[in-house]
Design an enzyme around this catalytic site. Structure first.
Site, mmCIF file in Angstrom:
data_model
loop_
_atom_site.group_PDB
_atom_site.id
_atom_site.type_symbol
_atom_site.label_atom_id
_atom_site.label_comp_id
_atom_site.label_asym_id
_atom_site.label_seq_id
_atom_site.Cartn_x
_atom_site.Cartn_y
_atom_site.Cartn_z
ATOM 1 N N ASP A 311 75.180 -4.738 -30.973
ATOM 2 C CA ASP A 311 74.261 -5.340 -30.464
ATOM 3 C C ASP A 311 73.977 -4.005 -29.366
ATOM 4 O O ASP A 311 74.624 -2.757 -29.803
ATOM 5 C CB ASP A 311 74.910 -6.230 -28.868
ATOM 6 N N GLU A 517 71.587 -11.703 -18.677
ATOM 7 C CA GLU A 517 72.575 -10.761 -19.031
ATOM 8 C C GLU A 517 73.829 -10.983 -18.182
ATOM 9 O O GLU A 517 73.500 -12.095 -16.823
ATOM 10 C CB GLU A 517 72.670 -10.349 -19.683
#
Length: 626
Positions: A311, A517
């Protein structure tokens, strides 16, 4: 100078010339450049020409702003990406995107071996960073449809819109199983139930094309109208403590393999090209350093042969604070089985560290070769060596009428009717199109940005209507009712306004503001003001339907509400909401998440011993179209 040393020098020079010639001659007609050669032969041949520096370059993915000519040619960078909201210019069309991607590609092609880059972007609900693209409902809504065929068509449409901008790789789908709605990424998850998430992996053949029969686990992308997909975030990202983003998932192997892993079996079997590793940890070990699960399980047990990608700054985050004990982080991630590093707080530091550890034999050369082989396998499979440069032929696909109609269908099918009148004899919905005067209220009734949620144009999403092209719920209502019906819009009316208005009924659209997020992690899951007061002011005085626009179930007081609809984050096509409210289509959606009563109950999932929801998993009232 003695004749023998002169002879030796001459021989040395001759040898050097031959070596240079040998290196140059094969490249013009090297086997890796021949599409008729078998895939394995092409990979092996290209790797035989590569230096260590060229191999390590393939393992690096840089953000577009860092993809300068110097960086691309000095470090042989293998991949470039646009981060959330990273655009060449605001409000630009597909042609400018294609030109930008091609510029970067040409820099890669001008290196010694001419290995094309793969360009990636987060297209998580349509091509969501690009102006005028079709924005589909977020996954939380799509899970409600339980319609894998629909999701596959959404994959096909998204692939076309992404390719229309010259990009060949998407960081999607998210196949997390969100077990706690306090998680800020819960809307990126199709369901709390792994079986629904597994069904929805059908988006992968939509994005990439159908895997040829007899192939399993081999990355597959069917040509210039398809994109490489990415199953994310491996693994357990939806099971963290208290739903905190990138936190620790405490779980035994039965739970891990039974809840969070099944969708990865399906994704690998469907030929997914890449898998992205999660920021989160399993029982205290960061996933980016988890060799047992990345190499042992994903690569060896599931036989995944595509690219394992980190990521964004995932390697830098193995130790805290960001970038601490960096040498160890690079070592841990590489030996755990990572093939490609997305972003780096310091590119030269990453490359120097990797190179040094290989040269000092800390990281075995076989590990680097495994990574490069996987990266080249995906690039060859995609046809990037034959067609590295994008053209403008798909420009009309971006935000096309056909794709918007598909998104509208997805909105209709993702709505869940939770309440419809006090009893079945007196339903409020479907609403009559012919009325004297109706009220539309609420923060989310006329706000395209709120309707789309996070990961729309920017990373965190936007407020307002000038972000992209679409239809708000208010605009859809006005378009749907009888021309003689008066539609009054007041975002937050007081009680006196409502009482004096003599309205036949009201539609109140409220919900969550956009987030992405960790910014969306919530301990209370309430709708912020003025949402609750708008509901109170309106529903106390007139028959009302409340439309909740949110990325997850939220705390609701339902006693004074006549009808309640969960619309999730529907995207640009708000017309789909009006289609069902007014009965052109019936409500069909069934909850793919448990709707809790209070946050104290969380985590609470279907099958738990203390299951006591406001609305259970699978609930949804059905209405017939008019």
């Amino acid at each position: 100078m003695g004749s023998s040393s002169y002879l030796l020098q001459t021989l040395g020079l001759l040898l050097l010339c031959c070596t240079v010639a040998a290196n140059k001659v094969p490249l013009a007609n090297a086997k890796y450049k021949d599409p008729k050669e078998p895939l394995g032969v092409r990979i092996k041949n290209l790797m035989s020409h590569m230096t260590l520096e060229e191999k390590i370059g393939q393992m690096v993915q840089v953000e577009r702003v860092n993809a300068t000519t110097e960086v691309m040619q000095k470090y042989f960078v293998g991949s470039v990406f646009s981060g959330g909201g990273s655009v060449p210019k605001p409000y630009i069309g597909p042609e400018a995107w294609v030109n930008m991607v091609n510029e970067v590609q040409k820099k890669a092609l001008s290196t010694r071996l001419g290995i094309p880059i793969i360009y990636g972007i987060d297209a998580v609900h349509g091509h969501n960073t690009v102006y005028n693209a079709t924005i589909f409902p977020h996954n939380v809504g799509l899970g409600v449809t339980r319609d894998p065929g629909l999701v596959k068509r959404i994959g096909e449409a998204t692939a076309l819109e992404v390719r229309a901008t010259g990009i060949q790789y998407v960081f999607a789908p998210c196949i997390a199983v969100c077990r706690d709605p306090r998680w800020g990424r819960c809307y990126e998850s199709y369901s709390e139930d792994h079986k629904i998430v597994q069904q929805m992996t059908e988006i992968i053949p939509g994005l990439q094309g159908d895997l040829p029969t007899g192939q399993k686990g081999v990355p597959f992308v069917a040509g210039k109208t398809k994109v490489a997909a990415c199953a994310k975030h491996f693994v357990g990202d939806g099971g963290t403590l208290r739903g905190m983003n990138a936190n620790n998932t405490v779980i035994n192997s039965n739970g891990l393999l039974g809840i969070h892993m099944p969708a990865y079996h399906d994704a690998v079997n469907k030929g997914v090209a890449t898998v992205m590793v999660s920021y989160s940890s399993i029982n205290g070990l960061k996933m980016h350093a988890n060799k047992k699960l990345i190499t042992g399980f994903l690569k060896n047990k599931l036989k995944f042969r595509g690219i394992v990608i980190s990521d964004y700054l995932g390697v830098d985050q193995i130790n805290t604070p960001l970038g601490a004990n960096y040498s160890h982080s690079v070592y841990a991630a590489t030996t755990a089985g990572l093939d490609m590093f997305m972003g780096s707080s310091n590119l030269t530091k990453l490359i120097d560290e990797l190179t040094s550890q290989v040269k000092r034999k800390f990281i075995p050369m076989s590990r680097i070769d495994d990574a490069v082989k996987r990266i080249l396998r995906v690039k060859f499979t995609m046809g990037l060596f034959e067609n590295p440069i994008a053209d403008h032929s798909l420009a009309k696909k971006l935000g096309s009428k056909e794709h918007r109609e598909l998104a509208r269908e997805a909105v209709r099918k993702s709505l869940v009717l939770l309440k419809n009148g006090e009893n079945a004899d007196k339903p409020l919905l479907p609403l009559p199109k012919k009325a004297n005067k109706i009220l539309v209220a609420g923060t989310h009734a006329d706000n395209l940005g709120y309707q789309c949620g996070g990961w729309t144009i920017t990373w965190q999403g936007l407020n307002g209507n000038n972000l992209t092209i679409g239809t708000t719920i208010l605009a859809a209502v006005k378009k749907t009712v009888d021309p003689k019906t008066q539609v009054i819009y007041n975002q937050n009316p007081d009680t006196n306004f409502v009482k004096a208005g003599d309205f036949d009924y009201a539609i109140v659209a409220v919900g969550e503001k956009p987030y992405a997020e960790g910014f969306g992690d919530s301990t209370n899951l309430t709708i912020s003001e003025p949402g609750p007061s708008t509901i109170g002011n309106v529903c106390a005085s007139v028959k009302c339907v409340v439309v909740v626009v949110s990325g997850r179930p939220v705390v609701m007081q339902i006693s004074n509400i006549d009808a309640l609809v969960a619309a999730w984050l529907p995207g640009t096509e708000g017309q789909g909401v009006a289609d069902v409210l007014f009965g052109d289509y019936g409500f069909t959606g069934k909850l793919a998440r448990t709707w809790f009563k209070t946050v104290d109950q969380l985590p609470m999932n279907v099958g738990d011993p203390h299951y006591d929801p406001l609305y259970p998993f699978g609930f949804g009232l059905i209405t017939k179209p008019n």
